[in-house]
Design an enzyme around this catalytic site. Structure first.
Site, PDB file in Angstrom:
ATOM      1  N   SER A 584       0.832  -1.196   0.000  1.00 19.62           N
ATOM      2  CA  SER A 584       0.000   0.000   0.000  1.00 19.62           C
ATOM      3  C   SER A 584       0.876   1.259   0.000  1.00 19.62           C
ATOM      4  O   SER A 584       1.758   1.403  -0.842  1.00 19.62           O
ATOM      5  CB  SER A 584      -0.940  -0.053   1.197  1.00 19.62           C
ATOM      6  N   ASP A 670      -9.073  -3.237  -7.601  1.00 18.34           N
ATOM      7  CA  ASP A 670      -8.668  -2.446  -6.444  1.00 18.34           C
ATOM      8  C   ASP A 670      -9.281  -1.046  -6.545  1.00 18.34           C
ATOM      9  O   ASP A 670      -9.065  -0.332  -7.517  1.00 18.34           O
ATOM     10  CB  ASP A 670      -7.141  -2.343  -6.397  1.00 18.34           C
ATOM     11  N   HIS A 716      -7.709  -4.692  -1.852  1.00 18.53           N
ATOM     12  CA  HIS A 716      -6.561  -3.927  -1.387  1.00 18.53           C
ATOM     13  C   HIS A 716      -6.269  -4.228   0.082  1.00 18.53           C
ATOM     14  O   HIS A 716      -5.132  -4.185   0.522  1.00 18.53           O
ATOM     15  CB  HIS A 716      -6.851  -2.434  -1.555  1.00 18.53           C
TER      16      HIS A 716
END
Length: 727
Positions: A584, A670, A716
């Protein structure tokens, strides 16, 4: 059953799990259905709400924007552009999928071995771990394999009965993310999510001999019972949560809007104080918060404002014996403090009481560079979990004796999870401690005895061959940066061992250091694991985050460089055996280091990485761009900010040079990190590596492997154990 399925037929269910911390957790140590930090048995608080994270970071996984485009009016020129962009995206995706299909068979044997080893470790350490229990009077509720059970406290769980299951509700591909039980236990509200969507569906069950569905509410984020038959909930749309509704289940059933947030930077969630006297409506940006109180004795009356939002001031509300307790950053230093208000609370003077912070009196303040990890209010005590110098501490504030007791937790512990305590009059606080290589162990703190007891729920093999070392690296500006290192005690010649370095450094969120089977497997195979707690994260309090965000983001990069350099100097591996892992927002610092110091590492592994900061922050039509400005800055209105972001943005700084090998996992759907940005990053990085190889004839020159695995499913945020294993 037919009636139930007819009721649910046609309901569009989209649900996808948020991490806490996030810091993406890959493996669930408690349940094959429910995921870590989202147990249904957290009856009073959500793990993504304000008890485990300050409002400025209320959603550890609300990290980026989601979709790469929005609907626009019909114009031929715009449609042509969209079609061209869409075609480019599809071609890039097709090319990467073809490349993956050609490469992945090479690792077939290794994949088989790793899968078998991870399954063995999972069965040994986590498969038999029971999910937490929640007690309401004589009743005990718990969840196993997607089923909700009810047992009597005195009968034991062998006689527990199943109330209902996820499959009964028509959601076989979903897991239970959250539960709230009404005070009289007549109703149970649960939220269901799947791994492939951001939104949850809330189902209200009327309990009894045969539980029935009372109501279904789509796109819900948080919910709390204000009274026996009054439920407050927030709705979520495009990753934003700004409206609060109240719904009733009496003869005059109705739903009405209670609160609406107009500032796009703020996210709204709900919480019920521990004694269930007040329901709090919390509106939070990354740096500022505002709380409204709903009196649970008068749930239909208008909420009262505690303190109007003040830029840079974060606060949370608890209640005990007719007084408000406020956890806030107000005052100097700008770290958390416990505040007691001096007014007697009742319905008559609530509005007057909540007039401002002039009524606030300091009770307890944290030391500098101390992180408040979590806290819990009880009838006579408040318990705080703190992190200082990379060690965990337990502080107990006694309201009776006006004293503070501090207890250092076991040195091997890196992560903790507070269990649910629905009854605030309890005399014992239960929690679990873990580390990346130590499975969770349950502990109990007794307020009466003032001691800590390790709970042996079941036999768990003890990890004895792993050594934990804590180091401090001196960054460019002389700041000392903590590093946590794990390695096998029996390993010799550590400078020849492979090293896996972890980094995050954003949003004031700590590196995820909870137990993962794959980390233990690496230790057993001779790897060294290092966790670099760089600025931008939250390991040393709020100031640690402020020193690494916006115009200070490069400090996090300098910290990471100093950490890896120190590890090598101390004999922990060497550059040619070093890999860097990030997920991330951690992809920003990892990708930046890959550009500035590629010789420090030989490989980089990224999961759903944020690698194109500049272009993402320039697109205000994306749902999260505005609220992310408090973390990254606003390049559209500030030219200095634009130049600063450009100076470290991974995508913007790719150039022909000898890069390390790179493996990236991304998700096709995502909604937080646009896949298009990752595809373009991989293409540009691969071209730069090839260009460098073509213009240099240095002996020993090599071309790195740059591999992208695009997952059709998954999200995600956290995923189930099965999906994690497949990855």
């Amino acid at each position: 059953c037919v009636g139930l399925r007819n009721l649910l037929q046609g309901l569009t269910f989209s649900a996808k799990y948020y991490s806490k911390h996030t810091h993406p957790q890959r493996v669930c140590p408690y349940s094959k259905i429910g995921l870590k930090k989202c147990h249904i048995l957290d009856s009073s608080k959500s793990t993504c709400t304000h008890r485990t994270a300050p409002p400025g970071s209320i959603l550890p996984c609300r990290f980026f924007s989601c979709k790469e485009g929005t609907k626009v009016p019909f114009k031929r020129k715009q449609n042509t552009s969209i079609v061209t962009s869409d075609l480019l995206h599809k071609n890039l995706l097709k090319s990467e999928q073809k490349n993956w299909n050609n490469i992945s068979p090479i690792y077939k044997a290794m994949t088989k071995r790793i899968r078998e080893k991870l399954e063995e470790l999972h069965n040994m350490y986590t498969l038999n771990s029971r999910s937490p229990r929640m007690r309401f009077g004589e009743n005990v509720y718990f969840e196993e394999n997607g089923c909700i059970f009810l047992a009597k406290a005195d009968d034991g769980e062998g006689n527990a009965k199943i109330l209902f299951s996820v499959e009964d509700l028509g959601f076989s591909d979903a897991f239970i993310q959250r539960i709230r039980i009404s005070p009289d236990q007549r109703y149970m509200a649960i939220s269901l999510k799947s791994e492939n969507s951001e939104e949850a569906t809330c189902i209200i069950m009327k309990l009894g001999n045969l539980p029935v569905v009372e109501k279904v509410i789509p796109s819900v984020f948080s919910f709390e019972w204000a009274a026996n038959d009054v439920l407050y909930y927030t709705t979520q749309k495009n990753l934003k949560c700004q409206n609060v509704f109240m719904t009733t289940f009496t003869y005059q059933k109705h739903t009405k809007l209670v609160y609406s947030e107009q500032d796009a930077r703020f996210f709204v969630d709900l919480y019920c104080t521990k004694d269930r006297r007040f329901l709090t409506i919390n509106s939070n940006s990354k740096t500022t918060s505002e709380v409204w109180l709903v009196d649970c004795r008068h749930p239909f009356e208008s909420p009262a404002l505690v303190q109007a939002r003040t830029t840079g001031v974060i606060y949370h509300i608890e209640h005990r014996k007719d007084q408000l307790y406020i956890l806030t950053t107000y005052g100097e230093p700008a770290e958390y403090k416990a505040i007691l208000t001096d007014n007697y609370i009742n319905r008559i003077n609530l509005d007057a009481h909540c007039s401002g912070k002039e009524n606030w009196q300091l009770v307890y303040a944290l030391e500098r560079k101390t992180k408040l990890v979590d806290f819990e209010m009880f009838s006579d005590d408040c318990i705080m979990f703190l992190k200082n110098a990379d060690h965990l501490y337990l502080n107990v504030i006694s309201f009776a004796s006006h004293s503070v007791q501090s207890m250092k937790l076991p040195t091997w512990a890196c992560e903790f999870e507070l269990e649910s305590h629905p009854e605030h009059t309890t005399s014992t606080c239960y929690f679990q401690l873990s580390s990346p290589v130590h499975p969770p162990k349950r502990f109990a703190y007794s307020f009466k005895e003032n001691n800590l007891i390790e709970q042996a729920v079941q036999e768990v093999p003890i990890i004895t061959n792993c050594h934990t070392t804590r180091l401090l690296a001196k960054s460019k500006d002389e700041t000392l940066v903590p590093i946590t290192v794990f390695h096998n005690k029996n390993s010799k010649e550590l400078h020849r061992r492979p090293l896996l370095v972890h980094v995050y450094g954003a949003y004031g969120i700590d590196l995820n250091m909870s137990f993962k089977e794959e980390k233990l497997m690496l230790i057993e195979e001779g790897w060294i694991l290092a966790y670099c707690h760089v600025r931008g994260g939250g390991e040393q309090g709020l100031s640690w985050h402020r020193d690494g965000c916006q115009h200070n983001k490069l400090k996090g990069l300098q910290d990471l460089r100093a950490c890896i350099t120190l590890l090598h100097q101390l004999g922990f591996s060497q550059p040619k055996h070093t890999a860097l892992a990030a997920a991330s927002a951690g992809g920003v610092l990892a990708g930046a280091l890959c550009n500035t110091d590629p010789a420090l590492i030989r490989a980089m592994v990224l999961q759903a990485p944020f690698v194109d900061v500049l272009n993402t922050m320039m697109k205000t039509h994306l749902p999260l761009t505005i609220e992310e400005q408090e973390e990254w800055g606003n390049p559209l209105e500030d030219e200095k900010c634009m130049k600063y972001i450009k100076s470290y943005c991974p995508y913007q700084n790719i150039k022909p040079q000898c890069y390390p090998s790179v493996f990236i996992t991304a998700y096709e759907n995502d909604e937080r990190v646009p896949l298009t940005g990752i595809l373009q990053y991989v293409q540009k990085l691969r071209k730069a590596a090839l260009d460098h190889a073509s213009i240099t004839s240095k002996k020993g020159n090599w071309i790195p492997n740059i591999i992208l695995d695009v997952q059709a499913n998954g999200s995600h945020c956290d995923s189930s154990w099965e999906h994690s294993l497949n990855e």
